[in-house]
Motif scaffolding. Structure first.
Motif, PDB file in Angstrom:
ATOM      1  N   PRO A  82       0.825  -1.211   0.000  1.00  0.00           N
ATOM      2  CA  PRO A  82       0.000   0.000   0.000  1.00  0.00           C
ATOM      3  C   PRO A  82       0.862   1.266   0.000  1.00  0.00           C
ATOM      4  CG  PRO A  82      -0.081  -1.068   2.141  1.00  0.00           C
ATOM      5  CD  PRO A  82       0.701  -1.972   1.240  1.00  0.00           C
ATOM      6  N   ILE A  83       0.330   2.300  -0.615  1.00  0.00           N
ATOM      7  CA  ILE A  83       1.008   3.592  -0.642  1.00  0.00           C
ATOM      8  C   ILE A  83       0.880   4.218   0.742  1.00  0.00           C
ATOM      9  CG2 ILE A  83       0.952   5.910  -1.650  1.00  0.00           C
ATOM     10  CD1 ILE A  83      -0.139   4.536  -4.219  1.00  0.00           C
ATOM     11  N   PRO A  84       1.990   4.641   1.326  1.00  0.00           N
ATOM     12  CA  PRO A  84       1.920   5.249   2.663  1.00  0.00           C
ATOM     13  C   PRO A  84       1.049   6.501   2.670  1.00  0.00           C
ATOM     14  CG  PRO A  84       4.191   4.723   2.096  1.00  0.00           C
ATOM     15  CD  PRO A  84       3.374   4.521   0.858  1.00  0.00           C
ATOM     16  N   TYR A  85       0.363   6.707   3.773  1.00  0.00           N
ATOM     17  CA  TYR A  85      -0.501   7.866   3.926  1.00  0.00           C
ATOM     18  C   TYR A  85       0.301   9.143   3.693  1.00  0.00           C
ATOM     19  CZ  TYR A  85      -3.625  11.292   5.936  1.00  0.00           C
ATOM     20  OH  TYR A  85      -4.430  12.380   6.112  1.00  0.00           O
ATOM     21  N   GLY A  86      -0.223  10.023   2.845  1.00  0.00           N
ATOM     22  CA  GLY A  86       0.408  11.306   2.583  1.00  0.00           C
ATOM     23  C   GLY A  86       1.466  11.302   1.498  1.00  0.00           C
ATOM     24  N   ALA A  87       1.851  10.128   1.021  1.00  0.00           N
ATOM     25  CA  ALA A  87       2.882  10.054  -0.019  1.00  0.00           C
ATOM     26  C   ALA A  87       2.259  10.302  -1.389  1.00  0.00           C
ATOM     27  CB  ALA A  87       3.569   8.690  -0.006  1.00  0.00           C
ATOM     28  N   GLU A  88       2.964  11.007  -2.243  1.00  0.00           N
ATOM     29  CA  GLU A  88       2.521  11.218  -3.614  1.00  0.00           C
ATOM     30  C   GLU A  88       2.930  10.003  -4.444  1.00  0.00           C
ATOM     31  OE1 GLU A  88       3.272  15.070  -5.514  1.00  0.00           O
ATOM     32  OE2 GLU A  88       4.062  15.717  -3.574  1.00  0.00           O
ATOM     33  N   PRO A  89       1.981   9.322  -5.091  1.00  0.00           N
ATOM     34  CA  PRO A  89       2.356   8.179  -5.918  1.00  0.00           C
ATOM     35  C   PRO A  89       3.057   8.651  -7.197  1.00  0.00           C
ATOM     36  CG  PRO A  89      -0.029   8.502  -5.939  1.00  0.00           C
ATOM     37  CD  PRO A  89       0.543   9.520  -5.006  1.00  0.00           C
ATOM     38  N   VAL A  90       4.104   7.925  -7.555  1.00  0.00           N
ATOM     39  CA  VAL A  90       4.891   8.231  -8.750  1.00  0.00           C
ATOM     40  C   VAL A  90       5.081   6.929  -9.514  1.00  0.00           C
ATOM     41  CG1 VAL A  90       7.071   9.122  -9.660  1.00  0.00           C
ATOM     42  CG2 VAL A  90       6.139  10.066  -7.539  1.00  0.00           C
ATOM     43  N   ILE A  91       4.553   6.857 -10.727  1.00  0.00           N
ATOM     44  CA  ILE A  91       4.762   5.693 -11.576  1.00  0.00           C
ATOM     45  C   ILE A  91       6.004   5.960 -12.413  1.00  0.00           C
ATOM     46  CG2 ILE A  91       3.822   4.273 -13.440  1.00  0.00           C
ATOM     47  CD1 ILE A  91       1.017   5.032 -12.426  1.00  0.00           C
ATOM     48  N   LEU A  92       6.903   4.995 -12.450  1.00  0.00           N
ATOM     49  CA  LEU A  92       8.143   5.107 -13.215  1.00  0.00           C
ATOM     50  C   LEU A  92       8.130   4.095 -14.343  1.00  0.00           C
ATOM     51  CD1 LEU A  92      10.548   5.066 -10.158  1.00  0.00           C
ATOM     52  CD2 LEU A  92       9.815   7.071 -11.416  1.00  0.00           C
ATOM     53  N   ALA A  93       8.472   4.537 -15.551  1.00  0.00           N
ATOM     54  CA  ALA A  93       8.498   3.628 -16.694  1.00  0.00           C
ATOM     55  C   ALA A  93       9.469   4.144 -17.743  1.00  0.00           C
ATOM     56  CB  ALA A  93       7.101   3.487 -17.302  1.00  0.00           C
ATOM     57  N   GLU A  94       9.862   3.256 -18.626  1.00  0.00           N
ATOM     58  CA  GLU A  94      10.655   3.650 -19.790  1.00  0.00           C
ATOM     59  C   GLU A  94       9.707   4.104 -20.890  1.00  0.00           C
ATOM     60  OE1 GLU A  94      13.125   0.323 -20.854  1.00  0.00           O
ATOM     61  OE2 GLU A  94      14.653   0.916 -19.402  1.00  0.00           O
ATOM     62  N   THR A  95      10.255   4.802 -21.871  1.00  0.00           N
ATOM     63  CA  THR A  95       9.445   5.351 -22.957  1.00  0.00           C
ATOM     64  C   THR A  95       9.119   4.333 -24.042  1.00  0.00           C
ATOM     65  OG1 THR A  95      11.465   6.145 -24.018  1.00  0.00           O
ATOM     66  CG2 THR A  95      10.261   7.719 -22.632  1.00  0.00           C
ATOM     67  N   THR A  96       9.360   3.063 -23.787  1.00  0.00           N
ATOM     68  CA  THR A  96       9.011   2.032 -24.763  1.00  0.00           C
ATOM     69  C   THR A  96       7.496   1.864 -24.817  1.00  0.00           C
ATOM     70  OG1 THR A  96       9.096   0.279 -23.100  1.00  0.00           O
ATOM     71  CG2 THR A  96      11.152   0.749 -24.299  1.00  0.00           C
ATOM     72  N   LEU A  97       6.997   1.294 -25.887  1.00  0.00           N
ATOM     73  CA  LEU A  97       5.567   1.016 -25.980  1.00  0.00           C
ATOM     74  C   LEU A  97       5.145   0.058 -24.870  1.00  0.00           C
ATOM     75  CD1 LEU A  97       2.888   1.455 -27.370  1.00  0.00           C
ATOM     76  CD2 LEU A  97       3.506  -0.339 -29.006  1.00  0.00           C
ATOM     77  N   TYR A  98       5.983  -0.915 -24.561  1.00  0.00           N
ATOM     78  CA  TYR A  98       5.689  -1.839 -23.460  1.00  0.00           C
ATOM     79  C   TYR A  98       5.567  -1.080 -22.134  1.00  0.00           C
ATOM     80  CZ  TYR A  98       6.137  -5.444 -19.950  1.00  0.00           C
ATOM     81  OH  TYR A  98       5.919  -6.245 -18.851  1.00  0.00           O
ATOM     82  N   GLY A  99       6.511  -0.183 -21.865  1.00  0.00           N
ATOM     83  CA  GLY A  99       6.473   0.587 -20.631  1.00  0.00           C
ATOM     84  C   GLY A  99       5.218   1.422 -20.520  1.00  0.00           C
ATOM     85  N   VAL A 100       4.855   2.107 -21.595  1.00  0.00           N
ATOM     86  CA  VAL A 100       3.682   2.986 -21.578  1.00  0.00           C
ATOM     87  C   VAL A 100       2.392   2.165 -21.504  1.00  0.00           C
ATOM     88  CG1 VAL A 100       2.448   4.763 -22.873  1.00  0.00           C
ATOM     89  CG2 VAL A 100       4.930   4.834 -22.730  1.00  0.00           C
ATOM     90  N   THR A 101       2.349   1.028 -22.176  1.00  0.00           N
ATOM     91  CA  THR A 101       1.182   0.146 -22.091  1.00  0.00           C
ATOM     92  C   THR A 101       1.031  -0.393 -20.668  1.00  0.00           C
ATOM     93  OG1 THR A 101       1.434  -0.459 -24.405  1.00  0.00           O
ATOM     94  CG2 THR A 101       0.084  -1.912 -23.071  1.00  0.00           C
ATOM     95  N   SER A 102       2.144  -0.680 -20.008  1.00  0.00           N
ATOM     96  CA  SER A 102       2.098  -1.130 -18.614  1.00  0.00           C
ATOM     97  C   SER A 102       1.573  -0.023 -17.704  1.00  0.00           C
ATOM     98  CB  SER A 102       3.488  -1.581 -18.162  1.00  0.00           C
ATOM     99  OG  SER A 102       3.906  -2.709 -18.905  1.00  0.00           O
ATOM    100  N   VAL A 103       1.920   1.215 -17.992  1.00  0.00           N
ATOM    101  CA  VAL A 103       1.383   2.353 -17.239  1.00  0.00           C
ATOM    102  C   VAL A 103      -0.132   2.413 -17.428  1.00  0.00           C
ATOM    103  CG1 VAL A 103       1.310   4.876 -17.078  1.00  0.00           C
ATOM    104  CG2 VAL A 103       3.518   3.692 -17.290  1.00  0.00           C
ATOM    105  N   GLU A 104      -0.581   2.249 -18.663  1.00  0.00           N
ATOM    106  CA  GLU A 104      -2.020   2.259 -18.935  1.00  0.00           C
ATOM    107  C   GLU A 104      -2.725   1.185 -18.115  1.00  0.00           C
ATOM    108  OE1 GLU A 104      -4.998   2.190 -22.756  1.00  0.00           O
ATOM    109  OE2 GLU A 104      -3.289   0.823 -22.780  1.00  0.00           O
ATOM    110  N   GLN A 105      -2.168  -0.021 -18.077  1.00  0.00           N
ATOM    111  CA  GLN A 105      -2.773  -1.111 -17.307  1.00  0.00           C
ATOM    112  C   GLN A 105      -2.814  -0.772 -15.820  1.00  0.00           C
ATOM    113  OE1 GLN A 105      -4.367  -3.869 -18.492  1.00  0.00           O
ATOM    114  NE2 GLN A 105      -4.097  -2.721 -20.384  1.00  0.00           N
ATOM    115  N   THR A 106      -1.770  -0.157 -15.327  1.00  0.00           N
ATOM    116  CA  THR A 106      -1.733   0.254 -13.923  1.00  0.00           C
ATOM    117  C   THR A 106      -2.840   1.258 -13.640  1.00  0.00           C
ATOM    118  OG1 THR A 106       0.656  -0.142 -13.802  1.00  0.00           O
ATOM    119  CG2 THR A 106      -0.290   1.335 -12.142  1.00  0.00           C
TER     120      THR A 106
END
Length: 149
Positions: free
Chosen positions: A47-71
């Motif tokens: 779980p994301i700790p209370y008060g923390a800003e969530p940051v998704i990290l990915a590479e600029t590949t199509l796979y990375g961006v598609t994984s961001v979409e799924q998230t």
């Protein structure tokens, strides 16, 4: 008196799509030498700790961006995350990845794209990477964008 950031938990909860030197370096940049008290890479399902800003990290590949979409499809009621994209090559991302990022921007708190940093291929860790001027410039851009400084 409000609690200090170190007492509250990390400011940033980092959610990588994959893990490598780029993720480790971004974590080190956002942590600012605080030993994981300011930014921490989260384990899958943690779980994301209370008060923390969530940051998704990915590479600029199509796979990375598609994984961001799924998230983001399963994001739920959590605060909108930042997306930090790290270029995986010294060229623009493929068109499909660029279009998908544009489509996802409305679901994000913000977007930062870091350039391709060839030095990351030749360092043993993020501390060594941060000694290089190109990484320092990318770090400054990342902090300035996310923290408004």
């Amino acid at each position: 008196m409000p609690p200090r950031q170190a007492e509250m938990g990390p400011r940033y909860a980092l959610l990588p799509v994959g893990y490598g030197i780029a993720v480790a370096t971004v974590a080190e940049i956002l942590d600012g030498g605080a030993g994981g008290k300011r930014a921490r890479v989260m384990d899958p399902g943690e779980p994301i700790p209370y008060g923390a800003e969530p940051v998704i990290l990915a590479e600029t590949t199509l796979y990375g961006v598609t994984s961001v979409e799924q998230t983001l499809l399963h994001w739920g009621d959590l605060p909108r995350p930042w997306l930090v994209l790290v270029a995986d090559a010294p060229v623009r991302p493929v068109a499909e990845a660029r279009y998908l990022v544009r489509a996802l921007e409305g679901r994000l708190a913000g977007l930062v794209t870091l350039p391709y940093l060839p030095v990351l291929r030749a360092v043993t860790g993020p501390e060594e990477a941060l000694l290089h001027k190109d990484v320092q410039a990318a770090a400054e851009k990342l902090r300035r964008t996310m923290e408004g400084n």
